[in-house]
Design a protein around this motif. Structure first.
Motif, PDB file in Angstrom:
ATOM      1  N   THR A  56     -28.825  36.869  -1.171  1.00 44.55           N
ATOM      2  CA  THR A  56     -27.450  36.498  -1.568  1.00 44.55           C
ATOM      3  C   THR A  56     -28.385  35.098  -2.385  1.00 44.55           C
ATOM      4  O   THR A  56     -27.771  34.555  -3.629  1.00 44.55           O
ATOM      5  CB  THR A  56     -26.632  35.807  -0.645  1.00 44.55           C
ATOM      6  N   PHE A  57     -29.144  33.681  -1.749  1.00 48.68           N
ATOM      7  CA  PHE A  57     -29.915  33.167  -1.853  1.00 48.68           C
ATOM      8  C   PHE A  57     -30.537  32.855  -3.086  1.00 48.68           C
ATOM      9  O   PHE A  57     -30.291  32.888  -4.356  1.00 48.68           O
ATOM     10  CB  PHE A  57     -31.122  32.258  -0.980  1.00 48.68           C
ATOM     11  N   LEU A  58     -31.082  34.467  -3.422  1.00 43.86           N
ATOM     12  CA  LEU A  58     -32.311  35.370  -4.480  1.00 43.86           C
ATOM     13  C   LEU A  58     -31.337  35.394  -5.697  1.00 43.86           C
ATOM     14  O   LEU A  58     -31.875  34.951  -6.791  1.00 43.86           O
ATOM     15  CB  LEU A  58     -33.093  35.951  -4.358  1.00 43.86           C
ATOM     16  N   THR A  59     -30.083  35.039  -5.700  1.00 38.34           N
ATOM     17  CA  THR A  59     -28.847  35.760  -6.767  1.00 38.34           C
ATOM     18  C   THR A  59     -29.065  34.865  -7.760  1.00 38.34           C
ATOM     19  O   THR A  59     -28.429  34.360  -8.642  1.00 38.34           O
ATOM     20  CB  THR A  59     -27.709  36.253  -6.672  1.00 38.34           C
ATOM     21  N   ARG A  60     -28.677  33.093  -6.679  1.00 39.93           N
ATOM     22  CA  ARG A  60     -29.433  31.887  -7.795  1.00 39.93           C
ATOM     23  C   ARG A  60     -29.767  32.005  -8.533  1.00 39.93           C
ATOM     24  O   ARG A  60     -30.207  31.277 -10.557  1.00 39.93           O
ATOM     25  CB  ARG A  60     -29.569  31.091  -7.188  1.00 39.93           C
ATOM     26  N   PHE A  61     -31.442  32.646  -8.957  1.00 36.38           N
ATOM     27  CA  PHE A  61     -32.748  32.834  -9.476  1.00 36.38           C
ATOM     28  C   PHE A  61     -32.901  34.007 -10.526  1.00 36.38           C
ATOM     29  O   PHE A  61     -32.304  33.839 -11.351  1.00 36.38           O
ATOM     30  CB  PHE A  61     -33.424  31.694  -9.145  1.00 36.38           C
ATOM     31  N   ALA A  62     -32.670  35.454  -9.951  1.00 37.18           N
ATOM     32  CA  ALA A  62     -32.955  36.461 -10.214  1.00 37.18           C
ATOM     33  C   ALA A  62     -31.355  37.475 -11.267  1.00 37.18           C
ATOM     34  O   ALA A  62     -30.879  36.460 -11.137  1.00 37.18           O
ATOM     35  CB  ALA A  62     -33.365  37.760  -8.929  1.00 37.18           C
ATOM     36  N   SER A  63     -32.092  37.742 -12.332  1.00 37.54           N
ATOM     37  CA  SER A  63     -31.410  38.608 -13.244  1.00 37.54           C
ATOM     38  C   SER A  63     -30.622  39.625 -11.899  1.00 37.54           C
ATOM     39  O   SER A  63     -29.601  40.063 -12.348  1.00 37.54           O
ATOM     40  CB  SER A  63     -31.803  38.922 -13.939  1.00 37.54           C
ATOM     41  N   LYS A  64     -31.655  40.293 -10.951  1.00 36.99           N
ATOM     42  CA  LYS A  64     -30.877  41.357 -10.795  1.00 36.99           C
ATOM     43  C   LYS A  64     -31.670  41.461  -9.010  1.00 36.99           C
ATOM     44  O   LYS A  64     -33.307  40.854  -8.895  1.00 36.99           O
ATOM     45  CB  LYS A  64     -31.312  42.726 -11.434  1.00 36.99           C
ATOM     46  N   VAL A  65     -31.296  41.776  -7.640  1.00 37.16           N
ATOM     47  CA  VAL A  65     -31.745  41.459  -6.553  1.00 37.16           C
ATOM     48  C   VAL A  65     -31.822  43.640  -5.960  1.00 37.16           C
ATOM     49  O   VAL A  65     -30.398  43.711  -6.062  1.00 37.16           O
ATOM     50  CB  VAL A  65     -31.207  41.158  -5.583  1.00 37.16           C
ATOM     51  N   THR A  66     -32.699  43.826  -5.336  1.00 37.09           N
ATOM     52  CA  THR A  66     -32.270  45.354  -5.032  1.00 37.09           C
ATOM     53  C   THR A  66     -32.303  45.251  -3.556  1.00 37.09           C
ATOM     54  O   THR A  66     -34.394  44.856  -3.251  1.00 37.09           O
ATOM     55  CB  THR A  66     -33.315  46.506  -5.693  1.00 37.09           C
ATOM     56  N   MET A  67     -31.994  45.996  -2.820  1.00 35.64           N
ATOM     57  CA  MET A  67     -32.014  45.714  -1.039  1.00 35.64           C
ATOM     58  C   MET A  67     -32.661  46.567  -1.073  1.00 35.64           C
ATOM     59  O   MET A  67     -31.930  48.012  -1.412  1.00 35.64           O
ATOM     60  CB  MET A  67     -30.752  45.102  -0.931  1.00 35.64           C
ATOM     61  N   ILE A  68     -33.317  47.066   0.298  1.00 37.59           N
ATOM     62  CA  ILE A  68     -34.154  48.298   0.246  1.00 37.59           C
ATOM     63  C   ILE A  68     -33.656  48.053   1.735  1.00 37.59           C
ATOM     64  O   ILE A  68     -34.243  47.104   2.158  1.00 37.59           O
ATOM     65  CB  ILE A  68     -35.391  48.431   0.309  1.00 37.59           C
ATOM     66  N   HIS A  69     -33.333  48.949   2.457  1.00 34.74           N
ATOM     67  CA  HIS A  69     -33.074  49.582   3.590  1.00 34.74           C
ATOM     68  C   HIS A  69     -33.179  50.303   4.259  1.00 34.74           C
ATOM     69  O   HIS A  69     -32.628  51.503   3.812  1.00 34.74           O
ATOM     70  CB  HIS A  69     -31.383  48.850   4.259  1.00 34.74           C
ATOM     71  N   ARG A  70     -33.892  50.613   6.017  1.00 36.74           N
ATOM     72  CA  ARG A  70     -34.364  51.969   6.369  1.00 36.74           C
ATOM     73  C   ARG A  70     -33.401  52.901   6.338  1.00 36.74           C
ATOM     74  O   ARG A  70     -33.399  54.166   6.566  1.00 36.74           O
ATOM     75  CB  ARG A  70     -35.830  51.311   7.358  1.00 36.74           C
ATOM     76  N   ARG A  71     -31.910  52.151   6.756  1.00 32.82           N
ATOM     77  CA  ARG A  71     -31.089  53.605   7.045  1.00 32.82           C
ATOM     78  C   ARG A  71     -29.614  52.889   6.476  1.00 32.82           C
ATOM     79  O   ARG A  71     -29.400  52.159   5.155  1.00 32.82           O
ATOM     80  CB  ARG A  71     -30.543  52.577   8.174  1.00 32.82           C
ATOM     81  N   ASP A  72     -28.271  53.555   6.343  1.00 30.77           N
ATOM     82  CA  ASP A  72     -27.539  53.847   6.073  1.00 30.77           C
ATOM     83  C   ASP A  72     -26.249  52.671   6.083  1.00 30.77           C
ATOM     84  O   ASP A  72     -25.066  52.740   6.031  1.00 30.77           O
ATOM     85  CB  ASP A  72     -26.902  55.062   5.752  1.00 30.77           C
TER      86      ASP A  72
END
Ligand code: NDP
Length: 307
Positions: free
Chosen positions: A159-175
Motif C-alpha cells: 500500500t505504501f509503495l503505491t504512493r511512488f510506484a506505477s505498479k506493485v505486483t504482490m507475490i504470495h506463496r499461497r492462495d
C-alpha cells in the motif's frame, strides 16, 4: 567490571553510547557480526532528520560511531553468544569464551529482515532488493516493483509503495493472505496492485549489472514460469529479532522480541532499545530515540546506586 555494556552498533546502540559517554559513565560498546546493523544494507537514507541531501546508511552509522567515540565510548569487536542475568554483576559471554561483567547492559542488537535466501537475491540486497519499503520506496517513483509476502508487513509495504510506484505486483506463496482482513482488502481493492497467488520467486535478474532488472516467478501449482520486468523487489516475509543470546534470561514475546517498558526489561539493570524490542516502527530515527531513552534510564539507575 564495566559500568555499562551496550550490545549492538546500529542507531539504537550508538545513540545509547553517545549519551552514556557524555554522561561520563564510560560505556563499552560491543560491535557484532554486522557493525552498523540494518542501515548498512540500504543505500541512500533520505528520512533521517538533518540530512536534507540524504546520506548513505554506512556513512550515517559511521558518523554516529565517531560522535560517541569523541566522548569516550570504547568499542570491542565480537559476538555475544550467551548471557546470565540471574544476579549482579550481569554477565555476557563472547564467542571466544571471554566473560564480560557489568552493572548495566543495554541490548541494542536489532532485528534482521528475513530474505528468501536465493543466491541472486542475496547479491542484489541494497541494489534493488530491499527489506524495508519505508526506507527505500521513494527511489521507485513511476517504476514497477514487486512485494513478496502475505502478512501485514507485506500489505503495509504494498500500500505504501503505491504512493511512488506505477505498479506493485504482490507475490504470495499461497492462495490467501495471512494478514488481517482490513489490510488485505485494501490491497485487493487497490487499482495499482496486482496479486500473483500460489507464486514464488525463483530468481532475481540483473546480477551481472548489479541492479535489479526483473524476477522469475513460478506458479507452484502449474509450474509455469513468468518474467516480470520489475526494478525493485521488496521482501516482506518477516523480521527476526537478534535476541537468541538473551533467551531464558529476560521476557520476550512469542516471536523473540524483548518486552520493554520505556526500554526497561523485567530484569533490573537490563535495558532494550531499537528493533530488538520494536516490531512496529522499525525506523533508524525511532531506534535512535529509544537508544537515548535507554541511556538516560541507565545513567539514572547508576546514580541511584552511587547515592
Ligand atoms: P508474518 O510472519 O505475519 O508474515 C510473513 C509472510 O511471509 C507470510 O504470509 C508467509 O507466508 C510469508 N513467508 C514467510 N516465509 C516465506 C518464504 N520463505 N517465502 C515466501 N513467503 C514467505 O510477518 P509480518 O512481518 O508480516 O508481521 C509480523 C507481525 O507484525 C505480525 O504479528 C503482524 O500482524 C504485525 N504487524 C502489524 C502491522 C499493523 O498492524 N499495522 C504492520 C506490520 C506487521 P505464509 O502466510 O504462507 O506463512
Amino acid at each position: 567490571m564495566e559500568n555499562v555494556v551496550i550490545v549492538g552498533t546500529g542507531p539504537a546502540g550508538l545513540t545509547a553510547a553517545l549519551y552514556c559517554a557524555r554522561a561520563n559513565i564510560n560505556p563499552l560498546v560491543i560491535e557484532g557480526v554486522q557493525p552498523g546493523g540494518q542501515l548498512t544494507t540500504t543505500t541512500e537514507v533520505e528520512n533521517y532528520p538533518g540530512f536534507p541531501e540524504s546520506i548513505t546508511g554506512s556513512e550515517l552509522v559511521l558518523k554516529m560511531r565517531e560522535q560517541a567515540e569523541r566522548f569516550g565510548a570504547r568499542y570491542l569487536t565480537g559476538e555475544v553468544v550467551k548471557s546470565d542475568f540471574s544476579g549482579k554483576p550481569l554477565k555476557l559471554e563472547m564467542a571466544d569464551g571471554q566473560i564480560i561483567e557489568s552493572s548495566i547492559v543495554i541490548i541494542a542488537t536489532g532485528a534482521s529482515a528475513m530474505y528468501l535466501g536465493i543466491e541472486s537475491e542475496q547479491k542484489l540486497i541494497g541494489r534493488g532488493v530491499s527489506g524495508c519499503a519505508t526506507c527505500d520506496g521513494a527511489f521507485y517513483r513511476d517504476e514497477h516493483v514487486a512485494v513478496i509476502g502475505g502478512g501485514d508487513t507485506a500489505m503495509e509495504d504494498a500500500t505504501f509503495l503505491t504512493r511512488f510506484a506505477s505498479k506493485v505486483t504482490m507475490i504470495h506463496r499461497r492462495d490467501e493472505f495471512r494478514a488481517s482482513k482490513i489490510m488485505s482488502d485494501r490491497v485487493k481493492n487497490h487499482e495499482k496492485i496486482e496479486i500473483m497467488w500460489d507464486s514464488v520467486v525463483d530468481e532475481v535478474l540483473g546480477v551481472e549489472d548489479n541492479t535489479v532488472k526483473g524476477i522469475k516467478v513460478r506458479n507452484v501449482k502449474t509450474d509455469e514460469v513468468v518474467e516480470l520486468p520489475v526494478t525493485g523487489v521488496f521482501v516482506a516475509i518477516g523480521h527476526k529479532p537478534n535476541s537468541d543470546a538473551f533467551k531464558g534470561q529476560i521476557e520476550m514475546d512469542e516471536n523473540g522480541f524483548i518486552i520493554a517498558d520505556n526500554t526497561k526489561t523485567n530484569v533490573d539493570g537490563v535495558y532494550a532499545c531499537g528493533d530488538v524490542q520494536d516490531h512496529i516502527y522499525k525506523q533508524a530515527v525511532t531506534a535512535a530515540g529509544t537508544g537515548c531513552a535507554a541511556a538516560l534510564e541507565a545513567t539514572r539507575s547508576l546514580e541511584k546506586y552511587d547515592a
